[in-house]
Structure formats: C-alpha cells, structure tokens
Design a protein around this motif. Structure first.
Motif, short mmCIF file in Angstrom:
data_model
loop_
_atom_site.label_atom_id
_atom_site.label_comp_id
_atom_site.label_asym_id
_atom_site.label_seq_id
_atom_site.Cartn_x
_atom_site.Cartn_y
_atom_site.Cartn_z
N ALA A 108 -1.68 -1.24 -11.69
CA ALA A 108 -0.75 -0.74 -10.45
C ALA A 108 -1.49 0.39 -10.44
CB ALA A 108 0.58 -0.73 -10.51
N GLU A 109 -1.83 1.21 -10.68
CA GLU A 109 -2.03 2.49 -10.58
C GLU A 109 -3.88 2.18 -10.88
OE1 GLU A 109 -1.01 4.76 -14.40
OE2 GLU A 109 1.04 5.57 -12.85
N SER A 110 -4.77 1.83 -11.79
CA SER A 110 -5.64 0.93 -11.51
C SER A 110 -5.68 0.62 -10.51
CB SER A 110 -6.15 0.54 -13.10
OG SER A 110 -7.63 0.32 -12.91
N HIS A 111 -5.26 0.02 -9.75
CA HIS A 111 -5.70 -0.84 -8.43
C HIS A 111 -4.97 0.70 -7.31
CE1 HIS A 111 -5.62 -2.96 -5.21
NE2 HIS A 111 -4.49 -3.04 -4.79
N ILE A 112 -4.43 0.98 -7.29
CA ILE A 112 -4.25 2.38 -5.93
C ILE A 112 -5.62 2.73 -5.99
CG2 ILE A 112 -3.06 4.26 -5.72
CD1 ILE A 112 -1.89 1.09 -4.86
N GLU A 113 -6.16 3.66 -7.39
CA GLU A 113 -7.03 4.65 -7.80
C GLU A 113 -8.08 4.26 -7.29
OE1 GLU A 113 -5.85 7.10 -12.20
OE2 GLU A 113 -7.34 4.80 -11.19
N SER A 114 -8.55 2.36 -6.75
CA SER A 114 -9.71 2.11 -7.10
C SER A 114 -9.18 1.81 -5.16
CB SER A 114 -9.66 0.34 -7.08
OG SER A 114 -9.91 0.52 -8.18
N LEU B 28 0.86 -0.82 0.36
CA LEU B 28 -0.63 0.20 -0.10
C LEU B 28 0.87 1.17 0.48
CD1 LEU B 28 -2.59 1.24 0.22
CD2 LEU B 28 -2.12 1.49 3.10
N SER B 29 2.24 1.38 0.89
CA SER B 29 2.75 2.73 1.03
C SER B 29 3.46 2.77 0.19
CB SER B 29 3.74 2.44 2.11
OG SER B 29 4.62 1.83 2.11
N ALA B 30 3.91 1.31 -0.60
CA ALA B 30 5.01 1.46 -2.20
C ALA B 30 3.90 2.62 -3.50
CB ALA B 30 4.76 0.50 -3.08
N GLY B 31 2.81 1.86 -3.46
CA GLY B 31 1.63 2.53 -4.24
C GLY B 31 0.99 3.86 -4.33
N LEU B 32 0.76 4.29 -3.53
CA LEU B 32 0.01 5.33 -2.36
C LEU B 32 1.33 6.46 -2.78
CD1 LEU B 32 -2.42 4.72 0.54
CD2 LEU B 32 -3.13 5.57 -1.85
N LYS B 33 2.51 5.77 -2.61
CA LYS B 33 3.69 7.18 -2.22
C LYS B 33 3.83 7.58 -4.18
CE LYS B 33 8.49 8.09 -3.23
NZ LYS B 33 9.22 7.97 -4.74
N SER B 34 3.44 6.43 -4.75
CA SER B 34 4.57 6.62 -6.20
C SER B 34 2.79 7.17 -6.92
CB SER B 34 4.00 5.62 -6.48
OG SER B 34 3.61 4.82 -7.37
N ARG C 16 -12.05 -2.24 -14.56
CA ARG C 16 -10.78 -2.08 -14.86
C ARG C 16 -9.54 -2.73 -14.76
NH1 ARG C 16 -8.49 3.68 -14.61
NH2 ARG C 16 -9.41 3.24 -12.72
N THR C 17 -9.36 -2.85 -13.41
CA THR C 17 -8.73 -3.17 -12.61
C THR C 17 -8.20 -4.81 -12.39
OG1 THR C 17 -8.24 -1.18 -10.79
CG2 THR C 17 -6.97 -3.72 -10.24
N SER C 18 -8.94 -5.31 -12.10
CA SER C 18 -9.60 -7.33 -12.55
C SER C 18 -9.71 -7.23 -13.99
CB SER C 18 -11.03 -7.62 -12.50
OG SER C 18 -11.54 -7.14 -11.01
N ARG C 19 -9.85 -6.29 -14.90
CA ARG C 19 -9.57 -7.01 -16.55
C ARG C 19 -7.77 -6.66 -16.89
NH1 ARG C 19 -12.66 -7.56 -20.98
NH2 ARG C 19 -11.63 -7.51 -23.00
N LEU C 20 -7.54 -5.45 -16.26
CA LEU C 20 -5.94 -5.52 -16.27
C LEU C 20 -4.88 -6.33 -15.76
CD1 LEU C 20 -6.31 -1.70 -15.60
CD2 LEU C 20 -4.77 -2.49 -17.95
N LEU C 21 -5.52 -7.35 -14.44
CA LEU C 21 -4.67 -8.20 -14.16
C LEU C 21 -4.77 -9.60 -15.18
CD1 LEU C 21 -3.31 -9.08 -11.65
CD2 LEU C 21 -5.60 -9.67 -10.70
N GLN D 248 6.69 -3.55 -8.26
CA GLN D 248 6.29 -3.81 -6.95
C GLN D 248 4.95 -4.11 -6.41
OE1 GLN D 248 8.37 -2.10 -3.44
NE2 GLN D 248 9.70 -1.55 -4.79
N VAL D 249 3.88 -3.36 -6.64
CA VAL D 249 2.08 -3.39 -6.51
C VAL D 249 1.91 -4.04 -7.70
CG1 VAL D 249 0.61 -1.75 -6.94
CG2 VAL D 249 1.72 -1.14 -5.64
N ALA D 250 2.34 -4.18 -8.87
CA ALA D 250 1.62 -4.40 -9.74
C ALA D 250 2.59 -6.64 -9.89
CB ALA D 250 2.09 -4.59 -11.00
N GLY D 251 3.29 -6.88 -9.00
CA GLY D 251 3.83 -7.85 -8.67
C GLY D 251 3.16 -8.39 -7.12
N ASP D 252 3.12 -7.76 -6.94
CA ASP D 252 1.87 -8.22 -5.20
C ASP D 252 0.65 -8.05 -6.51
OD1 ASP D 252 2.53 -8.66 -2.45
OD2 ASP D 252 0.06 -7.25 -2.60
N LEU D 253 0.07 -7.53 -7.13
CA LEU D 253 -1.24 -7.16 -7.31
C LEU D 253 -0.86 -9.35 -8.32
CD1 LEU D 253 -2.80 -4.53 -8.84
CD2 LEU D 253 -3.86 -5.86 -7.18
#
Length: 695
Positions: free
Chosen positions: A576-582, A421-427, A540-545, A478-483
């Motif tokens: 990753a950006e799509s997920h963080i927006e969610s 979460l901190s990686a995604g929100l900071k970015s 959008r996030t699920s489809r991208l994933l 990192q966020v994408a890898g965790d997803l």
C-alpha cells in the motif's frame, strides 16, 4: 543429434526478438518512439540553481483558495485576544477555542459550513488556515462542520437540513460525532450501542448496553455540544419471532443538553476524557445513554428509513451496501486530515530550514563560521523532507479536487477512487509528518526544545492524526485490499479505477525480467528521467502486488482468508505504501509539467527528482535483490541524491518562502524572517539594545 529445421527457425526468431528488445533498451530515451516518452523538462545542471521569479513561484504554490486563507490569517492577526498563549491551562484553552471559532464565524464573516457543500476546496482551505492559528481550533471546526454538520446533511434528508442547517452554521447548535466506543473504533460494524424502535410511541430508544459501548473520545461532548450524531445498531421488532431484527449501523440525532439551560438531558451521562497528549483546546468526552427516547424523524434516513408501522425501506439491497454508502459519505474527514497534515509539515520544515540558515557554528580554520544547513548531515535531514513536503502539497491538492468533483457528480468511479486515495494519502502523509516533526526538532538542537518555537505543540497536537478518521494501519490495509481487487479485475476484464489505471497497461511490462543493460545505466539524464523514476516505483508496486496475491492464495488453503491476510500483513502494508508513493510521484511530475513559469518549473523539477531518488534509495535493497538496479547504478543513485540535497540547499530559502507563511502564522522566534534572535531574547524578558546615539 538430428538437425531440426523447424527448431532452428524458432531459435533464429527468438534471437531476433531478443535483439530488437535489447536495441530498444540500448537506445537513449530521447530516441524512443514519441508515444513511449513522458513529458520532461530540462534538468537543472548548474552547480547553483536560483529562483528567478519568486512571485510566480509563490503564486503557483498558493492555489485558487489562498485568498480565503489570508482572510483567516489577517482576522486572527487583528485580534491578539484570540491568539493562543504558549502556556495555557486546559480549561482556558477549551473556552478560548470556542471563542476563536465563534469570532471567526460571527465576526470574521467566514462561514465554513456553507463551504462544506458549496465548494469543499474552500472549506478545507479555511480549516487548514484555522489549524495554523491553533490546531485545536482546526479540529474543533472539523468536529462542528465536517463531522457533526456533515453527518446531518450527508446522511439525512431535506427535513434534517431544514431543521438543523442554520443552527449548525451559526453555532447555535454545537454538536458531536458519536461513533467511536470504548471497545470499538476502526471496526464500526462492531459498535454495540442500540437504537430500538418502539411502535407504540413512534420513537427510537437509544441505549448503551454495557460499558464497552460507551461513546469515547467524542469531540465537543465534554462541555459544549448540545446534540450528537449517534451511530448505533438499528433494532426493529419482528412480527415473526416476537424479538428484534438487527438492520445494521445507522445514525441518529440525539439531543444531549438543553438548548436554553445547557443542562445534561435525562438518560444522558457525560464524562470528561480529561487532559490529553495534545489538542487540549478540544473538549473530548464520553457519552452513556440509558434508554433515551428520540422521535422517529431523528433517524438520518438517506440510506434507510423506518415507517410509522415499523417497516424498513432502503434503496440499497443489503446491510453491507448501506454501510459502505454511509461511510463513503463521511470520507471528507480523511481528506481534511491529509490536507491539514501537509500544512503542519510546511510549518515544521519552514521553522527548521529558516533556523538552519540562521544558526552558524564551526567552519574552516581561521575562517568565519558557516550556517548549519551547509553541513551535509543537516542537508540530508531536511532537504528530502522539503522535497516530500512539495510532493504532498500537490498530491493533497489533487485529492481535494477529486473530492470536490465527487460531491458535485456522485460518480461511482470517482467515489471509489476518492475512498481509496484518501485512505492511502491520509495514512502515508500523517505518518511521515509525525516522524518529520521529531527530526525537525532535533535539527534545531536545544532551541527546538523551547515551547515557544512550536515543535512540541505541533508534534503533540498532530500525533493523533495517525489514529482518528481511521487508524493508519487499518487504512493501509484498505488500500492493499483495493489493489488486490483491481488486480483481480485486470485479469477478468473489469473496469479499473482512475488511481490504479496504470496497472491495466503496465503490469506485464513491469513484471518482466529486469533488463541487465538498463540495470546498469547510471547517467544523470537517465536517473532524472521521469520515465525511469516512475518505472522504478511501479515495478516495485507491481512486484509486491503479484507476490502478495500469490502468497495470499497459498496461505488461504491452510489458514483461511483471515489467517492468510494476517500472515501477509507486513507485505500488504508495504504494498500500500509503495502504491501511494507512486501516486504522489505521478501528481508531482504533472505539477512540474503544468507549471507555466520556466524558472519555477526548473526548480520544481529539481525538487521532484530528489523526492523520487530519495524514495528509490531508501528501498534500494528491494531493487538490488531482484537485479533491477546493479551495484554501480545504486551507487550513482546515492551520489546523485546527495548532490541534489546540496543543490536544494542553494534554493532552500526560496522554496520555504514559496509556502507564503508569514511570521505571524509560523510564530516561532527562531523562524522569523528578520531579527530572529531579537524576537527570541525578548520572549524570555531581555530588553532590546538601545539604538546608538548619534552625536
């Protein structure tokens, strides 16, 4: 063709299932089963909304640590000698920054280091307030207490706390965090500095083997630091081979200057990194070590220790696990940067909106001029940004609360959640703020270009937020890898972490074929329904994933794992950006629903809707390409977004006032709440007009 009764029965069953499913989509959201509805609040339907209770609004926005921020603001207000001038040479700025920090700690009674461990939320509030005074001060505080101090306490053991805590706390031991090297930044495992254990003398020998291993951009190093936490490869003598064994990256306390004379110690070479684009109150330097000897006790040994006879012990079984544990303890820096970036955005939006309400130009023929925020173009520059500022405020508060809980419980699930979460929100937040600062400057025209109105210094000082504590592009990976890891866990029956838990129940729904009926719904109640907004984000996030996982699997066969990742990199960053927006939207909706004041909740709902619809509209091409949104619905989203910008303009002043940033904190003359032009003209030397004489 023969009649087949079994096939006919199957057709009828399928038809019935389709009809039942269609009926659910046709139903108004309010008629759906209760368990399928999200908590909602009434939409603000009136042409003009208002904040009926400004005090309640500001109180809800302040949070529980506002009192300590006010202490910081008032301390610097009472000390004009500590306020940073508009123009100041680098050398003077560095000394002023040190004086500011010492005064706050020794005279202002604010002890940030104690808050780092007792209540991190208070520490982040103090650092945010200090950054409002001078961003260099906020960063220097972070170097001293979060990085240098945090590394000693979080990576060391009780002996290190007893030796260093008080000196770090009262600034007798100013220090550095020496991780980044000239050739290596984000790839910490590739660091080349070495720490070789000498059994004969019971010492570690710290050495810089080549110029690429020089520690670079080290805050506090050029002038003020007396110690450094140095990250280096731990090399132990091997009895079997007669050589050395690389035990991976560890952290060591290395004295770099004499405590009494402040002279550079033997074997340590220090150079000044010089003038920077911004943050010139921080003395960044470069460190080179030539076989510097330190006691064995200077190894920060929480995750790995070396005995007197050179034996290595650790509670963690592998180099990779020790490395992950070490970096996990340092995640507070990312939390602090994301949190402080929100404050920078608040300052910039406050200045831009207040000036846009003040400045008037043109207007209907033979009628008075209008303020520039009445123009649609200005509204669409600033109102989505204002909505995003609110969204980030609640998301970053949630991040700090999670981090605080992590430090109390050390729960593995929360640790994993906070790391991603901190990686995604900071970015995401720092990138958005960096772009917004330029937009705010442009929105204020020529006056935004005056240094006194702060956009230049805010933009320059904040720009590096996108790089340090993890480059934003690397953090999004990192966020994408965790997803992708969570996606795999979903199908293997594993445990999903808190931030991604919507994947467990919803991915099947979101990945089904978009319904042609709901794709055409365009009513305001539907578009402002939190369920529609969250469904759109998560679809959008699920489809991208799903498509990222498929593409990686396909390319790995021919390109290998690294080549496949590189081939799909832009896709992964978008994911990753799509997920963080969610995640941000979820936290905003929760903040709206939890607001106890009806008037405040109604206005926050308006702000939240603009955040959601603005993000959907910005990526409308994606939704159109997969028929998730029909053309008529896309047009309705754009129209409602524009209308919400107009509605937000009617409460823009109140929304800005709710940030509760006084004039002595914003400091830009064009943003003063009264007599703005008088303050501005006096800045360049004009004398105030004399009061009229009353006879």
């Amino acid at each position: 063709m023969e009649n087949n009764p079994v096939a006919a029965e199957d057709d009828r069953a399928r038809s019935l299932r389709r009809m039942r499913r269609l009926s659910l989509h046709l139903a108004e959201p309010s008629l759906l089963p209760a368990e399928r509805q999200l908590a909602t609040v009434p939409c603000a339907r009136a042409k003009r909304v208002s904040v009926a209770n400004p005090a309640a609004f500001a109180a809800y926005m302040r949070g529980k640590h506002w009192d300590v921020q006010v202490r910081v603001f008032e301390f610097f207000r009472s000390r004009p000698d500590l306020q940073t001038p508009i123009e100041i040479p680098m050398a003077d700025h560095r000394e002023l920054c040190l004086r500011q920090l010492r005064a706050l700690v020794r005279e202002g009674g604010v002890r940030p280091f104690r808050y780092v461990f007792e209540d991190p939320g208070v520490y982040f509030a103090v650092a945010q307030a200090a950054g409002s005074v001078d961003m260099s001060l906020g960063i220097k505080m972070g170097v001293q207490y979060s990085l240098w101090g945090g590394s000693v306490i979080n990576l060391g053991t009780q002996k290190h706390k007893e030796m260093f805590f008080d000196g770090i706390d009262n600034l007798d031991y100013p220090g550095c965090f020496a991780m980044t090297e000239l050739h290596h930044g984000s790839n910490v495992q590739g660091l080349q500095t070495t720490a070789t254990f000498d059994i004969a003398t019971d010492e570690f020998i710290i050495n810089t083997p080549n110029d690429g291993a020089i520690k670079w951009w080290i805050g506090n190093a050029a002038l003020h630091g007396k110690f450094a936490t140095v990250f280096a490869k731990l090399l132990l003598p091997s009895q079997e081979t007669g050589g050395v064994t690389d035990m991976g990256i560890h952290a060591f306390i290395v004295p770099i200057r004499d405590l009494k004379t402040h002279q550079t110690l033997p074997g340590v070479e220090i150079r000044d990194c010089g003038h920077k684009v911004g943050l010139n109150g921080v003395d960044n330097g470069a460190l080179k070590f030539s076989f510097v000897r330190i006691p064995r006790d200077n190894l920060l040994n929480r995750f790995g220790d070396v005995s007197r006879d050179g034996k290595y012990t650790s509670s963690l079984p592998s180099v990779s696990k020790r490395f992950a544990a070490m970096l996990g303890e340092l995640v507070g820096g990312r939390v602090g940067l994301g949190y402080s970036s929100v404050n920078v955005l608040q300052l910039a939006v406050t200045i831009a909106v207040r000036y846009s309400l003040l400045r008037q130009q043109f207007g209907p023929p033979k009628q008075p001029e209008v303020c520039i925020l009445d123009y649609q173009s200005q509204q669409q520059k600033l109102m989505p940004m204002l909505a995003s500022t609110y969204a980030f405020h609640f998301a970053s508060r949630y991040m700090v609360e999670n981090y605080t809980e992590m430090k109390k419980t050390h729960d593995e699930q929360i640790v994993s959640d906070v790391h991603a979460l901190s990686a995604g929100l900071k970015s995401y937040i720092t990138s958005y703020t960096a772009k917004s600062l330029s937009i705010c400057r442009e929105a204020c025209g020529g006056h935004g270009y005056a240094a006194v109105n702060r956009f230049g210094s805010l933009r320059n000082d904040h720009d590096i937020f996108q790089t340090f504590e993890g480059d934003n592009t690397v953090l999004l990976q990192q966020v994408a890898g965790d997803l992708l890891k969570q996606y795999k866990e979903k199908f293997q029956g594993g445990t999903l972490s808190v931030t991604w838990n919507y994947l467990r129940d919803s991915m099947g729904t979101y990945l089904s074929q978009p319904n042609p009926v709901t794709a055409r719904w365009e009513g305001e109640d539907h578009l402002r329904d939190p369920k529609f907004q969250l469904d759109a984000f998560r679809y959008r996030t699920s489809r991208l994933l799903q498509t990222a996982a498929m593409r990686l699997r396909k390319h790995t066969k021919t390109l290998g794992s690294f080549g496949a990742w590189n081939r799909c990199l832009n896709h992964l960053l978008t994911l990753a950006e799509s997920h963080i927006e969610s995640v941000i939207l979820v936290k905003f909706i929760e903040a709206v629903n939890n607001c106890p004041d009806n008037s405040t909740r109604t206005v926050l709902k308006l702000v939240c809707d603009l955040y959601a619809l603005d993000r959907i509209w910005n990526d409308i091409g994606t939704y159109r390409n997969v028929d998730y949104v029909a053309p008529n619905k896309a047009k309705a989203i754009q129209k409602l977004r524009d209308y919400l910008c107009f509605q937000l303009r009617t409460v823009a002043k109140e929304l800005i006032d709710a940030f509760d940033l006084p004039d002595h904190v914003t400091r830009a003359p064009i943003a003063m709440q009264s007599q703005a032009y008088t303050n501005y003209t006096q800045q360049v030397g004009f004398q105030p007009e004399p009061a009229p004489v009353v006879l």
